[in-house]
Design an enzyme around this catalytic site. Structure first.
Site, PDB file in Angstrom:
ATOM      1  N   LYS A  41       0.039   5.356  -6.043  1.00  0.00           N
ATOM      2  CA  LYS A  41      -0.990   5.365  -7.093  1.00  0.00           C
ATOM      3  C   LYS A  41      -1.910   6.560  -6.930  1.00  0.00           C
ATOM      4  O   LYS A  41      -2.220   7.248  -7.909  1.00  0.00           O
ATOM      5  CB  LYS A  41      -1.790   4.073  -7.033  1.00  0.00           C
ATOM      6  N   CYS A  71       0.816  -1.212   0.000  1.00  0.00           N
ATOM      7  CA  CYS A  71       0.000   0.000   0.000  1.00  0.00           C
ATOM      8  C   CYS A  71       0.851   1.264   0.000  1.00  0.00           C
ATOM      9  O   CYS A  71       0.688   2.139  -0.845  1.00  0.00           O
ATOM     10  CB  CYS A  71      -0.951   0.005   1.195  1.00  0.00           C
ATOM     11  N   GLU A 111      -7.370   1.676 -13.471  1.00  0.00           N
ATOM     12  CA  GLU A 111      -6.830   2.858 -12.791  1.00  0.00           C
ATOM     13  C   GLU A 111      -5.600   3.385 -13.512  1.00  0.00           C
ATOM     14  O   GLU A 111      -5.491   4.593 -13.784  1.00  0.00           O
ATOM     15  CB  GLU A 111      -6.484   2.507 -11.347  1.00  0.00           C
ATOM     16  N   HIS A 133     -27.713  20.904  -1.350  1.00  0.00           N
ATOM     17  CA  HIS A 133     -27.865  21.433  -2.707  1.00  0.00           C
ATOM     18  C   HIS A 133     -26.996  22.677  -2.903  1.00  0.00           C
ATOM     19  O   HIS A 133     -26.860  23.478  -1.990  1.00  0.00           O
ATOM     20  CB  HIS A 133     -29.337  21.792  -2.940  1.00  0.00           C
ATOM     21  N   GLU A 183     -26.492  14.776  -3.702  1.00  0.00           N
ATOM     22  CA  GLU A 183     -27.875  14.940  -3.264  1.00  0.00           C
ATOM     23  C   GLU A 183     -28.815  13.968  -3.980  1.00  0.00           C
ATOM     24  O   GLU A 183     -29.887  13.631  -3.462  1.00  0.00           O
ATOM     25  CB  GLU A 183     -28.350  16.375  -3.487  1.00  0.00           C
ATOM     26  N   TYR A 236      -9.321  -3.577 -11.539  1.00  0.00           N
ATOM     27  CA  TYR A 236      -9.226  -2.191 -11.088  1.00  0.00           C
ATOM     28  C   TYR A 236      -7.825  -1.612 -11.282  1.00  0.00           C
ATOM     29  O   TYR A 236      -7.674  -0.423 -11.597  1.00  0.00           O
ATOM     30  CB  TYR A 236      -9.684  -2.067  -9.629  1.00  0.00           C
ATOM     31  N   CYS A 261      -1.379   1.748  -2.989  1.00  0.00           N
ATOM     32  CA  CYS A 261      -2.380   2.787  -2.753  1.00  0.00           C
ATOM     33  C   CYS A 261      -1.815   4.201  -2.745  1.00  0.00           C
ATOM     34  O   CYS A 261      -2.339   5.098  -3.417  1.00  0.00           O
ATOM     35  CB  CYS A 261      -3.085   2.549  -1.427  1.00  0.00           C
TER      36      CYS A 261
END
Length: 485
Positions: free
Chosen positions: A52, A44, A183, A468, A473, A179, A49
């Site tokens: 990346k 990681c 990515e 908003h 939302e 992934y 992680c």
């Protein structure tokens, strides 16, 4: 009771192993040692992680100049400076590794920069020649990227190699549809690399929500990533002078004669040069680099695990029970080496549960249910719970889904679309899955994950007032189901 050198010996200095070691020592008062043969921080922090995500941030600046112009700013566009970014990246990784070492030292953990193997249920041998005994052994050695069984696959890069490139290639082929492949396709494209991606399946991101993965695939194509589904490599080698002469400046063959080039005698003496590739559709292409993102394997070879009675699965993963205990009672395993849920926060949770169980007298099974996660494509994909397809097989459901152009990019004239989706049980009204494809979806899904983990119903979402104007939302304003199943 036999005397041991340590109460706990941890093999592996990644996030899970370090957390378990320092908590066992610092909070439970155990005498702990840890061995790591590479850099502290593991996949990681050093090879996954963290670097990346920093590359994701860098790649997203590519659109800033054009978008800013549509908002009234006049910025100067320039090329991406990979050497400058890479130097800063390495400085940050060095800093983080230092933090991990300090955490262990400050917790009273003895650290060994060495490879460790297991000699028996209570004995660890180091590559330095030292041998130690421990009442408990925790294996947290993680995983590693693997290359496919293609001739000359060693010419290709894997994810560990990306961060060490001296310069960015002009053209790269990414093989894979998971992934990591998606990515890095988005990252490298954003950094100015011409990206082609081959995936042998019918759609990228297999196993995730079908509607979400379809939108991501469309977005990748829209951005200029040359994505080929149902396509794989059948042959690759160093490009010859004849290959180069028969392909244009973009690496595309200029005539039928070059298709016979795969019959020339191979010369792979220049592994850093252009790479000739033939795909399953019979076409050839030349790339500066080929990047394999075709899977990972647990780091269990040559550790002595099976010899002492630890059971391994088909992919080499360590088999454990709900408490991370192996078939050998004194040996436990956490993280990617068990191939359960291969995420850093999960490895950390498994490490904490291990300490609770073994050193705090509080048997704690690992909870792998309803884990939120994010895929850092462009746009990002945040997900928690069941996909629509998984939920439909389980029980009658309602699907609430909306896709639209978000305000910020629509104003700038970009065609980007986002997706907000809830999968709801018809019987209990609980939200079984939440899926978001949008900029910063990873940030959104963390908070949505709390509600889903708590068992929130669709009506709980409905009762929540919208913020908003935001993209998120829409998660609380969808009143009518898109479809039922």
């Amino acid at each position: 009771m036999a005397d041991f050198d340590y109460d706990l010996f941890v093999i592996g200095g990644g996030s899970g192993g370090v957390r378990a070691a320092r908590v066992a020592a610092g909070e439970a008062g155990a005498k702990v040692a840890l061995a790591e043969e590479d850099r502290y921080g593991g996949t990681c922090v050093i090879r996954g992680c963290v670097p990346k995500k920093l590359m994701v941030f860098a790649s997203e600046y590519a659109e800033v100049v054009e978008d800013a112009a549509n908002y009234g700013w006049r910025l100067q566009e320039g090329p991406f400076d990979w050497p400058s970014f890479r130097a800063r990246l390495n400085t940050e990784l060095d800093r983080l590794e230092g933090v991990y070492r300090s955490l262990l030292k400050n917790s009273g953990v003895d650290s060994f920069d060495a490879r460790a193997t297991i000699k028996d249920a209570h004995t660890v041998a180091l590559s330095t020649g030292e041998t130690f005994t421990a009442k408990h052994i925790l294996v947290a050695t993680g995983g590693r990227p693997v290359r496919p069984e293609v001739p000359n696959a060693d010419l290709g890069l894997v994810s560990d190699d990306i961060f060490h490139m001296e310069e960015l290639p002009k053209r790269i082929l990414i093989v894979g549809g998971g992934y990591i492949a998606c990515e890095f396709a988005c990252i490298l494209h954003g950094l100015g690399v011409e990206v082609t991606q081959y995936y042998r399946g019918a759609q990228v991101l297999r196993g995730f929500d079908e509607e979400a993965r379809g939108l991501i695939s469309d977005a990748m194509n829209e951005r200029g990533i040359d994505l080929h589904l149902g396509t794989d490599i059948v042959a690759m080698r160093c490009a010859t002078e004849e290959d180069l002469a028969g392909h244009d400046a973009n690496g595309i063959p200029m005539g039928a004669a070059v298709q016979e080039a795969d019959y020339v005698e191979e010369d792979n003496s220049n592994p850093d040069g252009p790479i000739w590739v033939k795909s399953t559709n019979g076409k050839t292409r030349i790339f500066d680099k080929v990047f394999f993102a075709t899977g990972r394997a647990p780091n269990t070879p040559e550790m002595g695990l099976e010899e002492v009675g630890v059971k391994l699965g088909r992919k080499g993963e360590i088999e454990v029970d709900d408490y991370s205990q192996t078939a050998v009672p004194s040996i436990y395993a956490i993280g990617d080496v068990t191939d359960r849920v291969n995420l850093t926060p999960v490895a950390i949770r498994e490490g904490m549960a291990f300490v609770e169980t073994v050193f705090k007298g509080n048997p704690t099974p690992v909870d792998h249910d309803l884990i939120p996660s994010a895929i850092f494509t462009q746009p990002e994909f945040g997900t928690v719970g069941l996909s629509e397809e998984q939920a439909r097989e389980q029980e009658p459901i309602e699907v609430y889904s909306t896709s639209f152009r978000p305000m910020q990019t629509a104003f700038a004239g970009r065609p980007d679309r986002v997706l907000m989706k809830l999968v709801v049980s018809q019987e209990s009204r609980k939200v079984l899955g939440c899926h978001i494809v949008a900029p910063n979806a990873g940030e959104m899904i963390q908070l949505a994950g709390i509600a889903v983990k708590m068992g929130a119903t669709k009506e709980d979402f409905d009762r929540t007032v919208a913020v908003h104007p935001t993209m998120s939302e829409e998660i609380v304003t969808m009143r009518k189901p898109t479809r039922s199943a």
